[in-house]
Design an enzyme around this catalytic site. Sequence first.
Site, short mmCIF file in Angstrom:
data_model
loop_
_atom_site.label_atom_id
_atom_site.label_comp_id
_atom_site.label_asym_id
_atom_site.label_seq_id
_atom_site.Cartn_x
_atom_site.Cartn_y
_atom_site.Cartn_z
N CYS A 44 48.46 34.59 33.70
CA CYS A 44 48.35 35.78 32.84
C CYS A 44 49.56 36.71 32.97
O CYS A 44 49.83 37.49 32.06
CB CYS A 44 47.08 36.55 33.17
SG CYS A 44 45.56 35.63 32.91
N HIS A 98 44.09 39.51 24.78
CA HIS A 98 44.87 39.03 25.93
C HIS A 98 45.49 37.67 25.59
O HIS A 98 45.03 36.64 26.08
CB HIS A 98 43.94 38.93 27.13
CG HIS A 98 44.57 38.49 28.41
ND1 HIS A 98 45.95 38.49 28.62
CD2 HIS A 98 44.02 38.03 29.57
CE1 HIS A 98 46.20 38.05 29.85
NE2 HIS A 98 45.04 37.75 30.43
N CYS A 152 46.52 40.74 37.24
CA CYS A 152 45.89 39.67 38.02
C CYS A 152 46.10 38.36 37.28
O CYS A 152 46.25 38.33 36.05
CB CYS A 152 44.40 39.95 38.21
SG CYS A 152 43.45 40.17 36.69
N GLY A 179 45.64 33.77 37.21
CA GLY A 179 44.99 32.56 37.63
C GLY A 179 45.58 32.04 38.93
O GLY A 179 46.78 32.16 39.17
#
Length: 393
Positions: free
Chosen positions: A89, A348, A378, A380
């Site tokens: 991300c 997102h 944050c 993966g």
Amino acid sequence: MRDAVIVDAVRTPFGARDGSLSHWHPVDLVAETMVALVDRTGIDPEIIDDVILGCVMQVGEQSINIARNAILAAEWPEHIPGTTVDRQCGSSQQALHFAAQGVMAGAYDVVVAGGVEAMTRIPMGATTADGKYGFPFGPSVSARYADRGGLVSQGIAAELIADEWGFSRRDLDEYGLRSQQLARQASEEGRFENEIISVSGADGGAVLRDGGLRDTSLDELSRLKPSFRSEAEGGRMTAGNSSQITDGAASVLVMSADRADELGLTARARIVDFAVVGDDPRLMLTANIPATRRVLERSGLTLDDIDLFEVNEAFASAVLVWLRELGGDDPDLIDRVNVNGGAIALGHPLGASGARLTSTLLNELERTGGRYGLQVMCEGGGMANALIIERLA
């Protein structure tokens, strides 16, 4: 060490899945943002040293180095190289980190950093969807976490965070509602106008508004069914308190301060410092906490020095745990966090979100007169990157 500055930052509107941007090939979509940087600043693409883009699902239309393909789609000189980054991300934020590091080290003078994800066309998980070539977590990784129940999806990780920190369904839905309300207000007040570029919609008309904005209520959100665990299993994460699957792209123009001066360009912000950390891959979404602490320590700043925060809203629990751990004794911290809403409302598009946070943070610092902004993603695999910028213009 030279100063790396942001001269401009733009993004497309973010389109809901199967919505206004679903007809765009991702190469062409991100090329639109790159061309916009040139058009808005008047620079000659000839001077660009490199293009670094983030993209997570690097398969099909997003494979074979989308950064290089976007350079060609933008009709920029063929001598400009490009590379594509996957830090989940945080991919486009990592692209920005790499661009700034190159400028600071003297390897670059002018770099474009950004990212793209066309989630309608290339669904999340597409890189391993058929399992033909196996799966990314080998036997050793699986064995390492077997006694804790094994690695889990991000949705389940968000549920585990809610379990461990005691966030109720109402807590999560109230945060989801906050995101929608703030984003709608920001959109209606024109706060996104300087960061969003116009692109053509599926019907041929211009798209200038994010497609995920909703007029909702706490009662409506409370009626949504959980997405990852059933109600009987205590599931609390829903479509209303989780980030939206979205199509979008964003780009940032980074230069050395000296080069910006030579070109007569306004440096809108200075990149102060950055950090990247790893954390528990099972909880996965809590690394934004140590990443924030590390970038503050590196920069010599404190939470009180930061005027605005962009904490990516992968899930409401990811932001709530950040608030709990970093601002437990400061109930007013939330008033500086995601003041124009976040990914729960705006969407997102994985590879583009980091650069979107930068564009939103930069414009809001300018609107409010704030000095320092901090963004954190944050990611993966239990990672996070954090960035602090200082408004100059």
